[in-house]
Design a protein around this motif. Structure first.
Motif, mmCIF file in Angstrom:
data_model
loop_
_atom_site.group_PDB
_atom_site.id
_atom_site.type_symbol
_atom_site.label_atom_id
_atom_site.label_comp_id
_atom_site.label_asym_id
_atom_site.label_seq_id
_atom_site.Cartn_x
_atom_site.Cartn_y
_atom_site.Cartn_z
ATOM 1 N N HIS A 284 -13.108 -0.054 4.501
ATOM 2 C CA HIS A 284 -12.478 0.233 5.791
ATOM 3 C C HIS A 284 -10.979 0.423 5.677
ATOM 4 N N ARG A 285 -10.398 0.000 4.558
ATOM 5 C CA ARG A 285 -8.945 0.069 4.457
ATOM 6 C C ARG A 285 -8.468 0.920 3.296
ATOM 7 N N PHE A 286 -9.366 1.485 2.514
ATOM 8 C CA PHE A 286 -8.907 2.214 1.335
ATOM 9 C C PHE A 286 -9.603 3.561 1.224
ATOM 10 N N TYR B 85 2.581 -4.089 3.114
ATOM 11 C CA TYR B 85 2.546 -5.194 4.093
ATOM 12 C C TYR B 85 2.440 -6.523 3.352
ATOM 13 N N LEU B 86 3.558 -6.884 2.803
ATOM 14 C CA LEU B 86 3.706 -7.956 1.849
ATOM 15 C C LEU B 86 3.674 -9.319 2.518
ATOM 16 N N ALA B 87 4.441 -9.453 3.592
ATOM 17 C CA ALA B 87 4.730 -10.783 4.149
ATOM 18 C C ALA B 87 4.581 -10.785 5.665
ATOM 19 N N LEU C 279 -4.079 -3.061 9.654
ATOM 20 C CA LEU C 279 -5.482 -2.651 9.692
ATOM 21 C C LEU C 279 -6.440 -3.835 9.669
ATOM 22 N N THR C 280 -6.161 -4.789 8.796
ATOM 23 C CA THR C 280 -7.131 -5.875 8.613
ATOM 24 C C THR C 280 -6.842 -7.068 9.511
ATOM 25 N N GLY C 281 -5.605 -7.167 10.030
ATOM 26 C CA GLY C 281 -5.254 -8.326 10.840
ATOM 27 C C GLY C 281 -5.068 -9.600 10.027
ATOM 28 N N ARG C 282 -5.111 -9.468 8.698
ATOM 29 C CA ARG C 282 -4.954 -10.646 7.843
ATOM 30 C C ARG C 282 -3.497 -10.795 7.396
#
Lengths: 410, 410
Positions: B297-299, B61-63, B68-71
């Protein structure tokens, strides 16, 4: 780690101060015991004493076989007859820091009960250790403990205070707090403040200890355990910061070894097969695991927490609006500041902050950056330039102090 | 950490390769799924594709907003319309590495049962994850997975392969393994081998995970747990190595904050009072705890182990008697090697080893050391010189490749 691995208690020589000390946090810690060793002979004039201050995981067994590990003292190559800190000439004192675990009062010491503090002695109850209730200790508190010891030994003025890393922080606090008692000061591989990066590394080591299933909220003695895995992880990480990339490359490079021997780490979890290609591990891993596992036999986790925190709080400029010259205003102490070129934990740039501050305070200061690829630990290792610097500074200062060439024989 | 904290599964776009891949360890891993994202439009000539390779904890999710994080995507500032890697011009592919946990086959993927491998599909049993039985993966294995994806997308030759840190290791493996498919290569903040110091840091992070009471020998899913404390410690330590002393000092210095908010760390152990002087903690500690706790939470911990190990095994010279020129003999690829002056994890000295090797191989290579005090993470941050270097190299290479100024519109 099971109970049988917990080292047997060792009796340490110590001085006892029943009235204790008032700490920076405001607590009166009493009683206070300071465990110490001395080497050489105190001159009749009592003017040849050198206090050596140890680093985070060091102790008072400076120049003799360590009673727990059976290994040579941590500065045996520096301190002894004819050595750069020459015990034919100087009386060398080294004490375990307050908060430590080698005989001085620390988290493993018995916590005085309410009845003790009310003067109702004589109970047969075995006291609980302080554990995590041990009060917060600062570097200055450690120095207060050493000050009590030095006075106890009948010494009015130290010829020199010498130390590396956290030991160097103590040297600086000595010169700032008791300037009239310090003729010469040699802060080595240290800084007048703990940097954000170093606080960060310390915080990771503390979290590793908290994450250990045997931590038990710091009351691990109640279950006969020690948080060995977490403490080993903390030590492994710290050990990397004591070396340099060059030193690690020279010592280990990418060499591998067969996993034929049982793992030296106290971690009892078998490593996943997926972490081994063709049954090999890197030598640097094996080395670090050994460093971690041997450390937990000689060090207490609560002391590790207490002492790393003391380092974090070190900031000589805090009471002087960030001016590191402030604590040294009007000092008559002779300083020799030493750094090592490959030390990235206490880099030369931090020694320069100190030297510039001492210059602003019009102090008598020399500064040497020793070229070395051995990293922060260079002050413990064979560096002939470093040895010559220590020997030279102490000889010159002794002449200025009017010490005979062999004060102990005077 | 209780079960409710485990993130809900996300559906990722992926390509499936039922016959799988033969790995460096000799295992045939099948099936293999590669999760990926693309940005921009593939030109009719299929000559404008850029593969971007992510770092240890990155993903595809490069660009775009991370599911998951919403960032924002990890390189959203570099990749997009009009940006240095211009999606008006280039077709950008980014895939989750083999061994990862964002949709590509990895330790969290279902392990094919014996009946699956005998072709008896159709069982309703829920497959167990691979966990620690997932085979060892190398950087070259990751590249093999990307190679399968690129061919699957109908692309015979990549215009460029670009990546930083472990992504840069993949760039080098691409250029070494599939030289005819790589017109231009941009290895950033990386090295052709993993150093002893970096292996050492990885080993500490692994031991931190093993020490977690929720590790359960790697089968943590069986008890609905994740080894959050150990993984957080690993991340906290790694995060320090991604920054620089200067950056940490600039961002946090020795500033303190009141411990008024509940601790952000997943560590549920209350901190001993003795670690707080006047109820304050350092801001750098609070920051690191947040980094640690948000990461878990993401890994996936088993992915962390697998991928750090792949980095450790990286050594392009291993099959060439230590000669890093060997893998690039006769290469026609155009290289742009980039390092950052304050990066001490992958220091400029290691990029120089690569550049000298490419020079010996008579490769077309340029080398830029970007002046920055942001440390290793500078390649993810706002560094205008870096942006200009990336844009300039890709424009020049595109001209040499005969790409129209807006290939996608050709």
């Amino acid at each position: 780690m099971d109970q049988t691995d917990i080292p047997a208690p060792v009796e340490h020589d110590r001085a006892v101060f029943p009235d204790g000390l008032t700490l920076d946090c405001g607590t009166v810690l009493a009683p206070v015991e300071i465990a110490y060793r001395t080497y050489g002979t105190l001159a009749p004039e009592r003017n040849n004493a050198i206090l050596v201050c140890h680093a985070l995981t060091g102790d008072q067994y400076l120049a003799e076989t360590h009673p727990l590990t059976g290994r040579a003292g941590w500065w045996a190559r520096m301190v002894g007859p004819g050595k750069p800190i020459d015990t034919n000439r100087f009386f060398v004192i080294c004490s375990n820091v307050l908060g430590g675990c080698m005989g001085s009062t620390g988290p493993r010491s018995p916590r005085p009960s309410a009845s003790d503090t009310q003067g109702e002695a004589g109970t047969d109850d075995v006291a609980e250790p302080w554990g995590t209730d041990f009060p917060p200790i600062t570097i200055r508190d450690m120095v207060r403990g050493q000050h009590a010891l030095v006075r106890h030994l009948g010494i009015e003025r130290l010829f020199a205070v010498v130390g590396g890393s956290m030991g160097g922080m103590q040297v600086l606090e000595w010169a700032a707090t008791y300037p009239e008692m310090v003729f010469a000061a040699m802060p080595i591989a240290t800084a007048p403040f703990h940097s954000a990066q170093n606080i960060a590394f310390n915080e990771v080591s503390r979290q590793a200890i908290f994450a250990d299933p045997d931590w038990h909220g710091g009351r691990y003695w109640e279950v006969g355990a020690i948080p060995a895995r977490g403490l080993a992880v903390a030590r492994m990480m710290a050990h990397i910061t004591y070396l340099s990339e060059e030193a690690l490359t020279r010592k280990f490079g990418r060499r591998v070894r067969r996993e034929s021997t049982p793992p030296a780490t106290p971690c009892t979890v078998a490593e996943p097969q997926s972490l081994s290609l063709f049954g090999e591990i890197f030598e640097v891993e094996s080395y670090l695991r050994h460093q971690g596992s041997s450390f937990v036999h000689r060090f207490d986790a609560n002391s590790y927490l207490t002492i790393t925190r003391a380092m974090d709080w070190m900031d000589l400029g805090a009471e002087h609006d960030g001016d590191y010259a402030g604590p040294f205003a009007g000092t008559a102490t002779r300083f020799c500041v030493i750094s090592f070129s490959s030390d990235w934990l206490f880099p030369t740039s931090q020694s320069r902050v100190l030297v510039r501050a001492l210059n602003r305070a019009a102090a008598n200061v020399s500064f040497v950056e020793i070229g070395s690829d051995k990293g922060h630990d260079a002050f413990l290792l064979d560096e002939p330039d470093f040895d010559r610097t220590v020997r030279g500074f102490l000889s010159g200062a002794a002449e200025h102090a009017g010490l005979g060439h062999h004060a102990a024989e005077a």
